[in-house]
Design a protein around this motif. Structure first.
Motif, short mmCIF file in Angstrom:
data_model
loop_
_atom_site.label_atom_id
_atom_site.label_comp_id
_atom_site.label_asym_id
_atom_site.label_seq_id
_atom_site.Cartn_x
_atom_site.Cartn_y
_atom_site.Cartn_z
N HIS A 468 0.82 -1.20 0.00
CA HIS A 468 0.00 0.00 0.00
C HIS A 468 0.86 1.26 0.00
O HIS A 468 0.38 2.34 -0.37
N VAL A 469 2.11 1.13 0.43
CA VAL A 469 2.97 2.30 0.59
C VAL A 469 4.23 2.19 -0.27
O VAL A 469 4.65 3.16 -0.89
N PHE A 470 4.85 1.01 -0.33
CA PHE A 470 6.10 0.81 -1.05
C PHE A 470 5.89 -0.03 -2.30
O PHE A 470 4.98 -0.89 -2.34
N GLU A 471 6.72 0.21 -3.30
CA GLU A 471 6.73 -0.63 -4.49
C GLU A 471 7.57 -1.87 -4.19
O GLU A 471 8.78 -1.91 -4.45
N VAL A 472 6.93 -2.86 -3.62
CA VAL A 472 7.65 -4.04 -3.14
C VAL A 472 8.40 -4.72 -4.27
O VAL A 472 9.53 -5.20 -4.08
N ASN A 473 7.79 -4.79 -5.45
CA ASN A 473 8.46 -5.47 -6.56
C ASN A 473 9.76 -4.78 -6.97
O ASN A 473 10.73 -5.43 -7.35
N VAL A 474 9.81 -3.45 -6.83
CA VAL A 474 11.04 -2.72 -7.14
C VAL A 474 12.08 -2.93 -6.04
O VAL A 474 13.27 -3.11 -6.30
N MET A 475 11.63 -2.91 -4.78
CA MET A 475 12.55 -3.09 -3.66
C MET A 475 13.22 -4.46 -3.69
O MET A 475 14.36 -4.61 -3.25
N LEU A 476 12.53 -5.46 -4.21
CA LEU A 476 13.07 -6.81 -4.21
C LEU A 476 13.74 -7.19 -5.54
O LEU A 476 14.23 -8.29 -5.69
N ARG A 477 13.76 -6.25 -6.47
CA ARG A 477 14.33 -6.53 -7.78
C ARG A 477 15.85 -6.34 -7.76
O ARG A 477 16.37 -5.49 -7.04
N ASP A 478 16.55 -7.13 -8.55
CA ASP A 478 17.99 -6.97 -8.70
C ASP A 478 18.25 -5.79 -9.65
O ASP A 478 18.02 -5.88 -10.86
N LEU A 479 18.72 -4.69 -9.08
CA LEU A 479 18.96 -3.47 -9.85
C LEU A 479 20.46 -3.18 -9.92
O LEU A 479 21.20 -3.55 -9.00
N PRO A 480 20.94 -2.50 -10.96
CA PRO A 480 22.38 -2.21 -11.08
C PRO A 480 22.88 -1.40 -9.90
O PRO A 480 22.37 -0.32 -9.60
N ALA A 481 23.88 -1.91 -9.22
CA ALA A 481 24.41 -1.23 -8.03
C ALA A 481 25.03 0.11 -8.37
O ALA A 481 24.95 1.05 -7.57
N GLU A 482 25.60 0.25 -9.56
CA GLU A 482 26.23 1.52 -9.92
C GLU A 482 25.21 2.64 -10.09
O GLU A 482 25.54 3.82 -9.98
N GLU A 483 23.98 2.28 -10.35
CA GLU A 483 22.93 3.28 -10.52
C GLU A 483 22.07 3.44 -9.27
O GLU A 483 21.69 4.55 -8.91
N PHE A 484 21.80 2.34 -8.58
CA PHE A 484 20.87 2.37 -7.45
C PHE A 484 21.54 2.13 -6.10
O PHE A 484 20.88 2.18 -5.07
N GLY A 485 22.83 1.85 -6.11
CA GLY A 485 23.51 1.57 -4.87
C GLY A 485 23.38 0.11 -4.48
O GLY A 485 22.72 -0.68 -5.16
N PRO A 486 24.02 -0.28 -3.37
CA PRO A 486 23.97 -1.69 -2.95
C PRO A 486 22.56 -2.11 -2.57
O PRO A 486 21.77 -1.30 -2.06
N ALA A 487 22.25 -3.35 -2.83
CA ALA A 487 20.92 -3.88 -2.50
C ALA A 487 20.74 -3.94 -0.99
O ALA A 487 21.69 -4.21 -0.24
N ILE A 488 19.53 -3.67 -0.55
CA ILE A 488 19.17 -3.79 0.86
C ILE A 488 18.04 -4.80 0.96
O ILE A 488 16.92 -4.54 0.50
N ASN A 489 18.32 -5.93 1.52
CA ASN A 489 17.31 -6.97 1.64
C ASN A 489 16.33 -6.63 2.76
O ASN A 489 16.70 -6.01 3.76
N ILE A 490 15.09 -7.04 2.57
CA ILE A 490 14.06 -6.79 3.57
C ILE A 490 13.31 -8.08 3.89
O ILE A 490 13.35 -9.05 3.13
N ARG A 491 12.64 -8.08 5.02
CA ARG A 491 11.71 -9.14 5.41
C ARG A 491 10.42 -8.48 5.87
O ARG A 491 10.38 -7.31 6.24
N GLU A 492 9.36 -9.26 5.88
CA GLU A 492 8.04 -8.78 6.26
C GLU A 492 7.98 -8.49 7.76
O GLU A 492 8.77 -9.03 8.54
N TYR A 493 7.05 -7.65 8.16
CA TYR A 493 6.98 -7.21 9.57
C TYR A 493 6.71 -8.35 10.53
O TYR A 493 7.10 -8.29 11.71
#
Length: 546
Positions: A468-493
Motif C-alpha cells: 500500500h505504501v512501497f513498491e515491493v516489486n522494485v525493492m526486491l528486484r535486482d537493480l544495477p548497483a552503480e545506478e541504485f547503490g547496494p541492495a538492501i534486503n528486507i523481510r516482512e513485519y
C-alpha cells in the motif's frame, strides 16, 4: 469446438486399440497373455485438438511409474494403494517417465479423487513456490485429492521429483512471470476454462483454484453442505452480506464473481455453461475469462432456489449458483484490510491475494506477512543477520482529526522517515531489515474512493500491507548497483514471529541504544560481525540516528 468436445467425451469412453498392439506381439504369444498385456499398456484412442489434446489423451502413471489399467467406466471412490504419498519423492536412481505419461485422463483423476472430488490448480515454473505452498497447506490439512497442471516441462519435472501429483497441460507457456493482463496471462485464463471442460465430462466434482491463494481450513465439508448447487464461486465483494458462515446474500453481491476459487459439479447446467464459456473465449481473444463468466451467469439472477440455502438460479434459469461468503473465503481486501474474519470471530477457509499491488512479488510478500507462505530454510537465516527497530508513532498522528489525505500522508511520511534511516543502517551493517508494521488512515484502491469503502468494515487507522505504501516489486528486484547503490534486503513485519524462524536466530537478540557521538558513555563502533538480530529502541527516529 464441437469436435473438441467430442474428443473429450470419447477420451472417457474409448477402448484400447487391441489390433494395433496385437501386431507388435510375438506370434507365439498366447491370447490370454495378450489381453493381460494390453489391459496394462495399451493407449486410449481419441481424436486430437491442438490447443488442449496434449493433456487429455494418454494413460496416466502411478507415482511409481507403472501404467495403470485404462478401462475405468465409473469414477473411482477409492484411490489405488500403489499411489506414493504426496511429498514422497521418487528415487533419484529411477528414470523420469516419458512426457506423454503425464497427460490428463479420467483414470488419473480417478486415482487422486476422494468422495468423487478433485482439487486442481495449475501454473508455470515462475509460480513454483506458490504451488508448493498451495499443496503444503492442503496436505497439512489432511487433504490429498489434488492435482497440479504444469504449463511447462520445467515445472512438470520439478514437481514430479518433489512427489507432487502433476499432469502435463501441453500449453508451452513461458517459464517466466507473465504479468497480470498480458496476452499470455489471458491465454492462461483460457487454459483454465479448457481444463474445466475437460474434467467435468469425467463425472467428478471440481474445486478449481488459482495458485495465488492458500487454503487455511479444509473446504470440502463446507462445500458438501450445499449439494444442490451446480457451482459455488468466490467474489470480489468487500461489503459484508452475512455475519456468519452462511453463503453470501446473492441479492446484495454487486461485485464481480471471482473465478480464483470456485467449485463445479458435473451437472448438465454446469456443463452447458462451461461449453458456452469456452466458445465465447475462443471466439474473441479480447475477453477476459472472468468477465466472460460474469457476463454469462448474470444473464439471469434469481429467483432463490429455496428459502434457506442461499442458492439461486442464474445463467439460463436452470443453473443453481451459490456465492461463497466474503468473510471466510477471503479476498486480499477482506483479509488484509478489513480483517472481516477477525471482526466476526470466524475462522477463514481461504485467502486469495487480490486487491493488491506490486505484481507477483506483492502477492508473495502479503502471504509472508500473513505467515502462510512456505520459504526454504535459508530465507529465515540470511547472511549477516537481521536488523529491526521499534517505530515511534504518536497518538495524534494515528487518531487526531479527520481521516483525510493530509492526516494520512502525515502518518505515512513520518513512518517512511524512520524506515529510510533503518534502511541506511541496514545497508552500512550489511544486514537484512525486518520492516516494521505500517499504519494507514486511508485505503488504497485503483479507482476514486472516499478513503474507506462505504459499507465496508475498514477500521481507521488500520494495519496496511507493505504494498500500500512501497513498491515491493522494485525493492526486491535486482537493480544495477552503480545506478541504485547496494541492495538492501528486507523481510516482512511478521518475520520474527514466524514459527519457521530457527530458535537460534530467535534467541540471538542484541539490543542497541542510540547516542550522540562525542557524549559521555557513547562509544561508537562498526564491529557488527556477530550474526543475529539487532534491535533499535522504540523512540529512535531520523533525528536521533543522525
Amino acid at each position: 469446438m464441437r469436435g473438441w468436445r467430442n474428443a473429450v467425451q470419447e477420451t472417457a469412453a474409448s477402448k484400447p486399440l487391441f489390433l494395433t498392439i496385437y501386431a507388435t506381439v510375438i506370434l507365439g504369444t498366447v491370447v490370454s497373455s495378450f489381453y493381460v498385456f494390453s489391459a496394462i499398456y495399451s493407449p486410449t484412442a481419441s481424436p486430437t485438438r491442438s490447443i488442449s489434446s496434449s493433456w487429455l489423451l494418454a494413460p496416466p502413471l502411478s507415482q511409481n511409474g507403472v501404467s495403470l489399467s485404462s478401462n475405468i467406466s465409473q469414477p473411482s471412490q477409492h484411490r489405488s494403494n500403489k499411489l506414493r504419498p504426496i511429498w514422497e519423492a521418487p528415487s533419484r536412481t529411477s528414470k523420469m517417465p516419458r512426457l506423454k505419461s503425464f497427460r490428463l485422463t479420467k483414470e488419473l483423476v480417478a486415482q487422486r479423487a476422494k468422495d468423487n472430488v478433485i482439487i486442481v490448480t495449475f501454473g508455470n515454473f515462475a509460480f513454483m513456490d506458490f504451488i508448493l505452498t498451495w499443496v503444503k497447506h492442503l496436505t497439512d490439512l489432511g487433504v490429498s485429492n489434488l492435482l497440479v497442471g504444469a504449463m511447462d516441462t520445467k515445472l512438470l519435472k520439478a514437481l514430479y521429483w518433489k512427489g507432487i501429483p502433476v499432469f502435463d497441460m501441453g500449453s508451452h507457456i513461458s517459464t517466466d512471470d507473465v504479468g497480470w493482463g498480458s496476452p499470455i496471462f489471458h491465454k492462461m485464463g483460457r487454459q483454465k476454462v479448457l481444463l474445466i471442460n475437460a474434467i467435468l465430462p469425467f463425472g467428478f466434482e471440481l474445486l478449481m483454484c488459482d495458485t495465488d491463494m492458500v487454503w487455511l481450513k479444509n473446504p470440502l465439508p463446507y462445500l458438501a453442505r450445499y449439494p444442490d448447487a451446480d457451482i459455488l464461486t468466490s467474489s470480489d465483494q468487500v461489503v459484508p452480506t452475512v455475519v456468519d458462515d452462511r453463503l453470501a446474500d446473492w441479492k446484495q453481491v454487486g461485485a464481480a464473481y471471482n473465478i480464483g476459487i470456485f467449485h463445479w459439479r458435473p451437472t448438465p447446467p454446469a456443463k452447458k455453461l462451461a461449453k458456452e464459456w469456452i466458445d465465447m473465449l475462443l471466439a474473441d481473444d479480447r475477453i477476459w475469462d472472468q468477465n466472460g463468466f460474469n457476463e454469462l451467469v448474470r444473464r439471469q439472477t434469481g429467483p432463490a432456489f429455496d428459502d434457506e440455502s442461499g442458492i439461486f438460479y442464474s445463467y439460463d434459469g436452470n443453473l443453481k449458483l451459490g456465492i461463497l461468503p466474503e468473510s471466510i473465503f477471503c479476498s486480499g481486501h477482506t483479509y488484509f484490510v478489513q480483517a472481516l474474519h477477525q471482526q466476526f470471530r470466524l475462522q477463514p477457509y481461504a485467502l486469495h491475494t487480490t486487491f493488491q499491488y506490486a505484481g507477483t512479488e506483492g502477492k508473495r510478500h502479503r502471504l509472508r506477512e500473513a505467515m502462510v507462505f512456505f520459504d526454504p530454510p535459508e530465507y529465515y537465516d540470511a547472511p549477516g543477520g537481521f536488523l529491526s527497530f521499534r517505530p515511534s508513532i504518536s497518538k495524534s498522528l494515528l487518531l487526531d482529526g479527520e481521516h483525510n489525505l493530509e492526516s494520512h500522508f502525515s502518518l505515512i511520511n513520518y513512518q517512511m522517515r524512520q524506515i529510510r534511516s533503518a534502511l541506511a543502517i541496514a545497508s552500512v551493517l550489511n544486514r537484512t531489515l525486518v520492516m516494521p508494521p505500517l499504519w494507514c488512515r486511508l485505503d488504497r484502491l485503483w479507482f476514486p474512493h472516499p478513503g474507506a469503502l462505504l459499507g465496508s468494515m475498514t477500521r481507521q487507522p488500520f494495519l496496511c500491507p507493505l504494498d500500500h505504501v512501497f513498491e515491493v516489486n522494485v525493492m526486491l528486484r535486482d537493480l544495477p548497483a552503480e545506478e541504485f547503490g547496494p541492495a538492501i534486503n528486507i523481510r516482512e513485519y511478521s518475520f520474527l514471529n514466524n514459527p519457521f524462524l530457527p530458535q537460534r536466530v530467535r534467541e540471538s537478540w542484541l539490543d542497541v541504544q542510540l547516542c550522540q557521538e562525542g557524549t559521555e558513555d557513547c562509544h561508537a563502533s562498526s564491529n557488527t560481525s556477530q550474526p543475529g538480530l539487532l534491535r533499535f529502541p522504540k523512540r529512535s527516529s531520523e533525528e536521533t540516528v543522525w
